[in-house]
Design an enzyme around this catalytic site. Structure first.
Site, short mmCIF file in Angstrom:
data_model
loop_
_atom_site.label_atom_id
_atom_site.label_comp_id
_atom_site.label_asym_id
_atom_site.label_seq_id
_atom_site.Cartn_x
_atom_site.Cartn_y
_atom_site.Cartn_z
CD GLU A 1 8.06 0.72 10.45
OE1 GLU A 1 7.03 1.00 9.83
OE2 GLU A 1 9.03 0.12 9.94
CG ASN B 1 -0.36 -0.17 2.50
OD1 ASN B 1 0.80 -0.57 2.60
ND2 ASN B 1 -1.10 0.14 3.53
CB CYS C 1 -2.05 -0.79 8.32
SG CYS C 1 -0.99 0.64 8.56
CD GLU D 1 4.74 -0.61 12.56
OE1 GLU D 1 3.49 -0.57 12.63
OE2 GLU D 1 5.48 0.02 13.32
P1 NAD Z 1 1.11 -9.63 3.32
O1 NAD Z 1 1.20 -10.01 4.74
O2 NAD Z 1 0.41 -10.51 2.38
O3 NAD Z 1 2.59 -9.46 2.71
C1 NAD Z 1 3.53 -8.56 3.27
C2 NAD Z 1 4.91 -8.92 2.79
O4 NAD Z 1 5.32 -10.15 3.39
C3 NAD Z 1 5.04 -9.13 1.28
O5 NAD Z 1 6.25 -8.56 0.86
C4 NAD Z 1 5.08 -10.65 1.15
O6 NAD Z 1 5.78 -11.09 0.02
C5 NAD Z 1 5.81 -11.03 2.41
N1 NAD Z 1 5.54 -12.38 2.91
C6 NAD Z 1 4.37 -13.05 2.87
N2 NAD Z 1 4.50 -14.24 3.50
C7 NAD Z 1 5.78 -14.31 3.95
C8 NAD Z 1 6.51 -15.28 4.67
N3 NAD Z 1 5.95 -16.42 5.08
N4 NAD Z 1 7.80 -15.02 4.98
C9 NAD Z 1 8.37 -13.86 4.60
N5 NAD Z 1 7.72 -12.90 3.91
C10 NAD Z 1 6.44 -13.13 3.58
O7 NAD Z 1 0.53 -8.17 3.35
P2 NAD Z 1 0.03 -7.27 2.11
O8 NAD Z 1 -1.21 -7.89 1.56
O9 NAD Z 1 1.18 -6.97 1.21
O10 NAD Z 1 -0.34 -5.90 2.87
C11 NAD Z 1 -1.53 -5.71 3.54
C12 NAD Z 1 -1.36 -5.96 5.03
O11 NAD Z 1 -0.31 -5.17 5.54
C13 NAD Z 1 -2.59 -5.55 5.82
O12 NAD Z 1 -2.86 -6.49 6.82
C14 NAD Z 1 -2.19 -4.23 6.43
O13 NAD Z 1 -2.87 -3.88 7.60
C15 NAD Z 1 -0.74 -4.46 6.69
N6 NAD Z 1 -0.04 -3.17 6.80
C16 NAD Z 1 0.41 -2.76 8.04
C17 NAD Z 1 1.04 -1.53 8.18
C18 NAD Z 1 1.54 -1.06 9.52
O14 NAD Z 1 2.38 -0.19 9.56
N7 NAD Z 1 1.05 -1.57 10.64
C19 NAD Z 1 1.23 -0.73 7.07
C20 NAD Z 1 0.76 -1.16 5.82
C21 NAD Z 1 0.14 -2.39 5.71
#
Ligand code: NAD
Length: 485
Positions: A459, A154, A285, A251
């Site tokens: 962060e 995002n 998020c 995060e």
């Molecule tokens: P996601 O969890 O599907 O993927 C995040 C990242 O993790 C990607 O780069 C993915 O390739 C990697 N990944 C996935 N499985 C993994 C594993 N087993 N080992 C290592 N890496 C792995 O998330 P998304 O769909 O890209 O993003 C949306 C999510 O992110 C939502 O839940 C949102 O709330 C969260 N988010 C949190 C924040 C925050 O600061 N708290 C900010 C933005 C998004």
């Protein structure tokens, strides 16, 4: 200047673009045209090895520089990012579908803020001196070593910079893996840092899916893992990092409450709800997607909100007058459509939106449900799309208990003119990031992060320094050493 959408190489390692076409191709799809606009390749074991070797080597020399020298590089990078904000924003808009109107003010600019802030802090990082009679202890603030950053889709530029800036300020090297959905802009962050004088290898970018993430975080040469992603991913990454007792920052996702009391300024409360639900088409998020509205103001709130939704303008996100973009991908659009269907099925009242807009681009209408109850699927799950749920409430104690009745704890907000009530509410919220009479601002000076399942660590702000450095404690004896025999 403008950037080519197709990067010169899939990865950025040791100060240069590199390619290995043996890696699985990752298509980059424009969420507006639905066309493939670029291709990158997932990192092969050889690429991962190159990234780790170069980061390991570069880190020692980088850590040996003074903080002021490191900070100078970061501040130069911040300036370059601001100079190139337009080109970076256009690229981010191609990659994410977020309107240019947003990316111009919220992505590279926020990344530049982080580089500038931590660049300023780098020269001021110190340990402390503790006098113990004649003897004394001093502490050295030392880097962790090689940090791995894993990003969500995002805010790709912002996440790459929010993790890179404090890591580099503290003398670490960073290997960043962007989300496979939005692989383009982290490469530019790496390019800019090196142009600003960062030594080759200090900030590497490798592409790939979860396998690449896993390979990085389980490598013994890695000292820290910082993830921005969903809770299920967080669990896996945390567990893998635990095997090597690595430092972590998590995060993760949220389902945050936004509480609007009868006495709130209606216009501000509606604005807060819009920012907290529809900015970036709801793909934020910290969004306050459980909007608890006190019964006395409910109808006025719904009326004004639906009226304000008439000003939503969808269309080509590169057109600066467009203020609402498509979802990042077809998959994300379908996930959100599934939640909307579930809301209808479980009896929530659809007040606005609810459908796809047009048949080109992954556009979903901003959607408002009223009469949502705590047990409904849309009130319990993170949707990560433009779906706002209005829940009714009567009094303060009741709403606080209901606001906290979730496993998530990323953010929470309250709108009221009664300041003592506002402070009581935020003291009671089980959330890492709280807002009074506003929502979703994330300045670099303020700590950002979650409690409960939403995360570990913070962060931004000085708090991030604690998560990218470690203390070494040194006892200095000034007299004879006493021993029992
Ligand atoms: P996601 O969890 O599907 O993927 C995040 C990242 O993790 C990607 O780069 C993915 O390739 C990697 N990944 C996935 N499985 C993994 C594993 N087993 N080992 C290592 N890496 C792995 O998330 P998304 O769909 O890209 O993003 C949306 C999510 O992110 C939502 O839940 C949102 O709330 C969260 N988010 C949190 C924040 C925050 O600061 N708290 C900010 C933005 C998004």
């Amino acid at each position: 200047m403008t950037y080519d959408i197709q990067p010169a190489g899939s990865h950025f390692i040791d100060g240069a673009y590199v390619e290995d076409t043996a890696g699985t191709p990752i298509p980059v799809i424009c969420p507006y045209s639905e066309k493939q606009i670029a291709t990158v390749h997932a990192a092969t074991p050889a690429i991962i090895e190159q990234a780790l070797t170069s980061a390991r080597r570069a880190q020692k020399d980088w850590a040996a520089r003074t903080g002021t020298e490191r900070g100078r590089v970061l501040r130069r990078a911040a300036d370059l990012m601001r100079e190139r904000n337009h080109a970076l924003s256009v690229l981010e808009t191609h990659d994410t579908g977020k309107p240019l109107q947003e990316t111009l003010v919220a992505d590279a600019t926020s990344g530049a803020d982080a580089l500038e802030y931590f660049g300023g802090l780098a020269g001021a990082l110190t340990g402390e001196h503790i006098q113990l009679g004649e003897d004394f202890v001093y502490t050295r603030r030392e880097p962790l070593g090689v940090c791995v950053g894993i990003g969500a889709w995002n805010y790709p530029t912002q996440i790459a910079a929010w993790k890179g800036a404090p890591a580099l300020a503290c003398g670490n090297a960073m290997i960043f893996k962007p989300s496979e959905t939005t692989p383009l802009c982290a490469l530019k962050v790496a390019e800019i840092l090196h142009e600003a004088g960062a030594p080759a290898g200090i900030y590497n970018v490798v592409q790939g899916m979860r396998e690449v993430g896993q390979a990085l975080i389980t490598d013994p040469r890695v000292d820290k893992v910082s993830l921005t992603g969903s809770v299920p991913t967080g669990r896996k990454v945390y567990a893998a990092a635990a095997e090597g007792i690595r430092h972590i920052t998590m995060e993760l996702g949220g389902k945050s409450p936004l509480v609007i009391f009868d006495d709130a300024n209606l216009e501000d409360a509606v604005s807060g709800a819009i920012l907290g639900n529809f900015y970036s088409s709801g793909q934020v998020c910290s969004n306050g997607t459980r909007v608890f509205v006190q019964r006395g103001i409910k109808q006025a709130f719904l009326d004004r909100l639906t009226e304000r939704l008439k000003d939503v303008k969808m269309g080509d996100p590169q057109d600066e007058s467009v203020n609402f973009g498509p979802m990042v991908s077809q998959r994300q659009m379908e996930i959100v459509q599934g939640f909307i269907a579930k809301g209808l099925e479980e009896g929530a009242r659809l007040v606005a939106g609810g459908a796809r807009k047009g048949d080109r681009g992954y556009f979903l209408q901003p959607t408002v449900f009223a009469d949502v109850t705590d047990d409904m699927t849309i009130a319990q799950n993170e949707i990560f799309g433009p779906v706002l749920s209005v829940l009714d409430f009567d009094d303060e104690d009741e709403v606080l208990a209901r606001a906290n009745a979730t496993d998530f704890g990323l953010a929470a907000g309250v709108f009221t003119q009664d300041l003592t009530r506002a402070h009581r509410m935020v003291a009671g919220f089980e959330a890492g990031t709280c807002y009074i009479n506003t929502y979703n601002l994330a300045p670099v000076e303020a700590p950002f992060g979650g409690s409960k399942l939403s995360g570990v660590g913070r962060e931004n702000s000085k708090a991030a320094i604690e998560h990218y450095s470690q203390m070494k404690s040194v006892y200095v004896a000034m007299g004879a050493v006493e021993a029992p025999f």
